[in-house]
Design a protein around this motif. Structure first.
Motif, mmCIF file in Angstrom:
data_model
loop_
_atom_site.group_PDB
_atom_site.id
_atom_site.type_symbol
_atom_site.label_atom_id
_atom_site.label_comp_id
_atom_site.label_asym_id
_atom_site.label_seq_id
_atom_site.Cartn_x
_atom_site.Cartn_y
_atom_site.Cartn_z
ATOM 1 N N SER A 111 4.451 -3.258 -5.963
ATOM 2 C CA SER A 111 3.129 -3.459 -5.201
ATOM 3 C C SER A 111 2.430 -4.864 -5.429
ATOM 4 O O SER A 111 2.047 -5.525 -4.785
ATOM 5 C CB SER A 111 1.961 -2.273 -5.297
ATOM 6 O OG SER A 111 1.657 -2.056 -6.591
ATOM 7 N N ASP A 129 2.017 1.839 -3.402
ATOM 8 C CA ASP A 129 0.655 2.214 -4.164
ATOM 9 C C ASP A 129 0.512 3.893 -3.797
ATOM 10 O O ASP A 129 0.047 4.601 -4.700
ATOM 11 C CB ASP A 129 -0.526 1.799 -3.885
ATOM 12 C CG ASP A 129 -0.743 -0.023 -4.430
ATOM 13 O OD1 ASP A 129 0.037 -0.067 -5.535
ATOM 14 O OD2 ASP A 129 -1.329 -0.743 -3.804
ATOM 15 N N GLU A 130 0.493 4.406 -2.808
ATOM 16 C CA GLU A 130 0.300 5.500 -2.240
ATOM 17 C C GLU A 130 1.226 6.567 -2.920
ATOM 18 O O GLU A 130 0.952 7.502 -3.398
ATOM 19 C CB GLU A 130 0.335 5.701 -0.720
ATOM 20 C CG GLU A 130 -0.786 5.047 -0.115
ATOM 21 C CD GLU A 130 -0.487 5.038 1.451
ATOM 22 O OE1 GLU A 130 0.393 5.489 2.039
ATOM 23 O OE2 GLU A 130 -1.667 4.328 2.014
ATOM 24 N N ARG A 173 0.811 -1.274 0.049
ATOM 25 C CA ARG A 173 0.151 0.088 0.111
ATOM 26 C C ARG A 173 0.894 1.303 0.105
ATOM 27 O O ARG A 173 0.572 2.347 -0.605
ATOM 28 C CB ARG A 173 -0.956 -0.118 1.201
ATOM 29 C CG ARG A 173 -2.211 -0.769 0.998
ATOM 30 C CD ARG A 173 -3.213 -0.636 2.060
ATOM 31 N NE ARG A 173 -2.591 -0.819 3.324
ATOM 32 C CZ ARG A 173 -2.733 -1.969 4.043
ATOM 33 N NH1 ARG A 173 -3.396 -3.020 3.504
ATOM 34 N NH2 ARG A 173 -2.422 -2.096 5.356
ATOM 35 N N ARG A 208 1.911 -8.030 -3.057
ATOM 36 C CA ARG A 208 0.435 -8.316 -2.811
ATOM 37 C C ARG A 208 0.194 -9.808 -3.311
ATOM 38 O O ARG A 208 -0.535 -10.734 -2.617
ATOM 39 C CB ARG A 208 -0.394 -7.582 -3.390
ATOM 40 C CG ARG A 208 -2.029 -7.476 -2.965
ATOM 41 C CD ARG A 208 -2.834 -6.584 -3.746
ATOM 42 N NE ARG A 208 -2.488 -5.084 -2.945
ATOM 43 C CZ ARG A 208 -1.778 -4.252 -3.625
ATOM 44 N NH1 ARG A 208 -1.443 -4.229 -4.847
ATOM 45 N NH2 ARG A 208 -1.672 -2.906 -2.921
#
Length: 200
Positions: free
Chosen positions: A144, A23-24, A20, A148
Motif C-alpha cells: 500500500s 490496507d483493509e 486501500r 500510494r
C-alpha cells in the motif's frame, strides 16, 4: 486527437483505491498473542482468498494498460507502480501460505491425545503462525505504501500545458505522451541547371 485531460487524476485515484484494499486486508489480519487467539481455518481461508484476489488485481491492472495503444498516453509510470507492488504482494502470499499450512496441522491434530512431542509441535506451529502473520502485515503495508507513493508522484500537468513547456522542463512522471514534432525543414536549395552547350 482524443482529449486525455483528467486521465492522470483517474489513474491516481485507482492507485489509491487498490492501496486501500490492501490496507483493509491488513487490518483484518492480526498477530495472535496466545494459541487461543488464532483465527479459525475458515477465516484463514477467506483471508488467503482475498489476498489471492488482490494479487490478481495487480496483474489485471497491468494487463489493462499494457494492451492500451493510445498514442496520447504512456502508462509506463503506472505499470511500474503495479509491477513493483507485486513483489511485496508475492511475499505476503508466500508468508500467508506458510502460516496456512500450520493452521491445517493444528486442525488435523486438534483432538489428538496430548503428548510431550505433540505439545511441542503445536507450540512450534503457533510460533510459525505468529512470525508469518507479522511478516504478512509488513508485506501488505509495503504494497500500500508503494502504490500510494506512486500515486503521489504521478504528475497531473494537463497535456496542453506540457506542450507549452520546453523538453527539459517537462516532468518525467507523466502519463501524457506529446506528439513528436517533425524536424524543421532545412533551407531550400534551388537546382542549378547549366545552359545547354551548342555544337560548333
Amino acid at each position: 486527437m482524443t482529449d486525455h485531460t483528467g486521465r492522470a487524476s483517474l489513474e491516481q485515484g485507482e492507485l489509491y483505491a487498490v492501496a486501500r484494499e490492501f490496507d483493509e486486508l491488513r487490518e483484518r489480519i492480526t498477530v495472535p498473542g496466545v494459541p487461543s487467539g488464532l483465527p479459525g481455518l475458515v477465516t484463514a481461508s477467506q483471508q488467503l482468498a482475498t489476498l489471492t484476489g488482490l494479487v490478481k488485481d495487480l496483474s489485471d491492472e497491468v494487463l489493462f494498460r499494457a494492451v492500451d495503444v493510445d498514442p496520447g498516453l504512456d502508462f509506463g509510470p503506472v505499470i511500474d507502480a503495479y509491477t513493483s507492488a507485486a513483489v511485496p504482494a508475492g511475499r505476503a502470499m508466500e508468508n500467508y501460505t506458510e502460516a496456512y499450512a500450520q493452521f491445517g496441522f493444528l486442525r488435523r491434530f486438534a483432538e489428538a491425545p496430548d503428548s510431550a512431542d505433540l505439545d511441542d509441535a503445536r507450540q512450534s506451529a503457533f510460533h510459525v503462525v505468529q512470525e508469518r502473520m507479522e511478516l504478512v502485515r509488513d508485506n501488505l503495508r509495503e504494497v500500500s505504501d508503494a502504490l500510494r507513493g506512486a500515486a503521489d508522484r504521478l504528475d497531473g500537468t494537463p497535456p496542453r500545458v506540457l506542450a507549452a513547456l520546453s523538453r527539459s522542463a517537462r516532468p518525467t512522471n507523466s502519463i501524457y505522451r506529446l506528439p513528436v514534432e517533425p524536424p524543421a525543414p532545412g533551407p531550400v536549395r534551388l537546382a542549378y541547371t547549366p545552359a545547354p552547350r551548342h555544337g560548333r
